[in-house]
Enzyme design. Structure first.
Site: not given
Length: 509
Positions: A471, A287
């Site tokens: 991340e 996403d």
């Protein structure tokens, strides 16, 4: 557990107060408020809000700060990185900082309590996440933290026992969807330590997870039903897609999604359709990405629920094969034969539906237009990861991965430059591992090692410059930061740590 018996999420508990806070920009990140813990029962809180909000000097932010406990970001507790000690030592120190003890149930908290300790990703992510955890476990395994691996697997088994599936994460606002089904691979990691008894120990939960993804598969009158699809080109085979039953904005991204539907002048069923596609993309973990967009450049064309993803079906093939092994070890030959048949049928369907001879790559499939989607993404490496591609297909995929995807910092996720965070120029730890392992499975060691070493080198450079594991990374130009997404790049970071340690193990074995 039905929708009616699930614990309520913050938008359901807090009504107008939830909407007013999320649209007021009190918090820069919509996730902050859904992670706040009410200090009063919701009915008392709403009554107090109704009585206070009309007063001339009412301050909504002050009201929230007085009536909720506001969370701090993970890692915002004074932790100081020791850059001189190096990346590996830093990660070993981080495990304890990212580990949360078993949860105590707190009234009206959005956190779904877990019975054993677990590792969170870091940053804004203060809860366990399903697919992240498999890649985190790679590192825990190589750190000798088998106790924590077992605790996390037991937590996921607990979630299956309670809800019938593993949610996106242990939050009430995640309970309408799952994430890519890695539970079988987690149990497989444990079987490497404990032997095949691990498979039978978790057999009820493995079966339950399979039943969740195959819900309504027995009704052959429906071509599409929640997470299952039937295609005329592979008669008799049930394939899968991502889905979410809730046609509303996600509570953790409420403002952004309401703004998007407003900008597009969508209301009623058209807005509901947009929200379902957004939620389906979130179940995928990607996403967001051009994978899910009809027009690669705009979220207005998102259509994730209309796509049969190659990676999801490869993971369900792996689950079917794991169930075959588990039933075989349990002495249940009939069930083992059943899952051998199911896995074989899915394998043949994957090779038929997703493979494109002209491009030499595996593609997602468009349900609406009944054809393969043109775009190339690292999802096309999953058939190599689960060992179902032919040697010729693997060689063609290797050529594409080496020529088009391999960059100075590792493998780039897609070749589309859209500004979405799961697109060029970004690389993500889980996909580095998937590609690496897939190439190793078919003997393409030199390319695999080059991508691995590029990724490790990039991680090291960023760590030396920032003291953080991130991340995601810009794998095309290390001088630039990553872009895209609804939030800034997060540090911590569970799956990056796990994949780094697993790669480092191969370098230094």
């Amino acid at each position: 557990m039905t929708n009616e018996t699930r614990p309520l999420s913050p938008d359901q508990l807090l009504g107008d107060l939830f909407i007013d806070v999320q649209t007021s920009r009190i918090f820069s990140d919509s996730k902050t408020f859904v992670d706040c813990v009410p200090l009063l029962a919701p009915e008392q809180l709403l009554a107090l809000y109704e009585s206070e909000k009309s007063k001339p000097d009412f301050d909504l932010k002050a009201f929230v700060m007085a009536t909720f406990r506001v969370p701090e970001p993970t890692g915002g507790d004074g932790f100081v990185s020791d850059i001189a000690a190096g990346t590996v030592a830093h990660i070993h120190r981080l495990w304890d900082r990212l580990t949360r003890p078993a949860d105590e149930a707190v009234p009206y908290d959005s956190r779904v309590p877990l019975p054993k300790p677990y590792v969170v990703p870091g940053g804004r992510f203060r809860e366990i996440f399903y697919w992240d955890s498999y890649f985190t476990m790679l590192g825990l395994m190589d750190s000798g933290r088998h106790d924590l691996m077992r605790d996390m697997i037991d937590n996921f088994a607990h979630l299956i026992d309670v809800f019938g599936y593993i949610p996106n994460g242990n939050r009430t606002y995640f309970l309408s969807r799952s994430q890519p089904p890695y539970f079988a691979l987690m149990v497989g990691l444990l079987a490497e330590i404990d032997g095949p008894d691990a498979l039978t120990n978790y057999l009820p939960q493995l079966q339950c997870e399979y039943d969740f993804w195959m819900d309504d598969a027995g009704d052959d009158t429906k071509s599409i039903s929640r997470r299952t699809v039937r295609l005329d080109t592979v008669p008799g085979v049930v394939l899968n897609r991502y889905w979410d039953d809730t046609p509303t904005p996600r509570p953790e991204s409420y403002r952004e999604e309401v703004n998007l539907s407003g900008k597009l002048n969508l209301a009623g069923p058209m807005a509901a359709e947009l929200y379902v596609h957004i939620r389906a993309a979130c179940e995928s973990g990607w996403d967001f990405s051009s994978r899910w967009l009809g027009n690669e450049a705009t979220m207005a064309t998102i259509r994730a629920a209309d796509i049969v993803p190659v990676d999801l079906n490869c993971l369900l093939y792996a689950l079917e094969d794991t169930l075959r092994q588990a039933y075989e070890h349990a002495g249940q030959s009939d069930k083992a034969a059943q899952f051998d048949h199911l896995a074989t049928a899915r394998k043949q369907a994957i090779l038929t539906i997703f493979w494109d001879q002209e491009t030499g790559f595996f593609h997602d499939y468009d349900l609406v237009n009944d054809k393969r989607i043109a775009g190339l993404t690292l999802a096309g490496a999953f058939p190599l990861f689960v060992n179902l591609a032919t040697d010729a297909q693997a060689a063609a995929v290797h050529e594409r991965l080496n020529t088009d995807f391999l960059q100075a910092g590792g493998w780039v996720t897609t070749l589309q430059k859209t500004g979405q965070q799961w697109d060029w120029p970004n690389g993500w730890a889980p996909l580095q591992w998937i590609v690496y392992k897939g190439l190793i499975n078919y003997g393409f060691t030199e390319t695999a090692d080059t991508g691995r070493d590029n990724w490790l080198s990039l991680n090291d450079r960023v760590f030396r410059a920032t003291g953080k594991m991130m991340e995601k990374y810009n794998v095309v130009d290390a001088a630039l930061s990553t872009g895209g997404g609804e939030y800034p790049n997060q540090d911590g970071f569970g799956w990056t740590n796990g994949v780094y340690l697993r790669f480092d193990k191969y370098v230094n074995k």
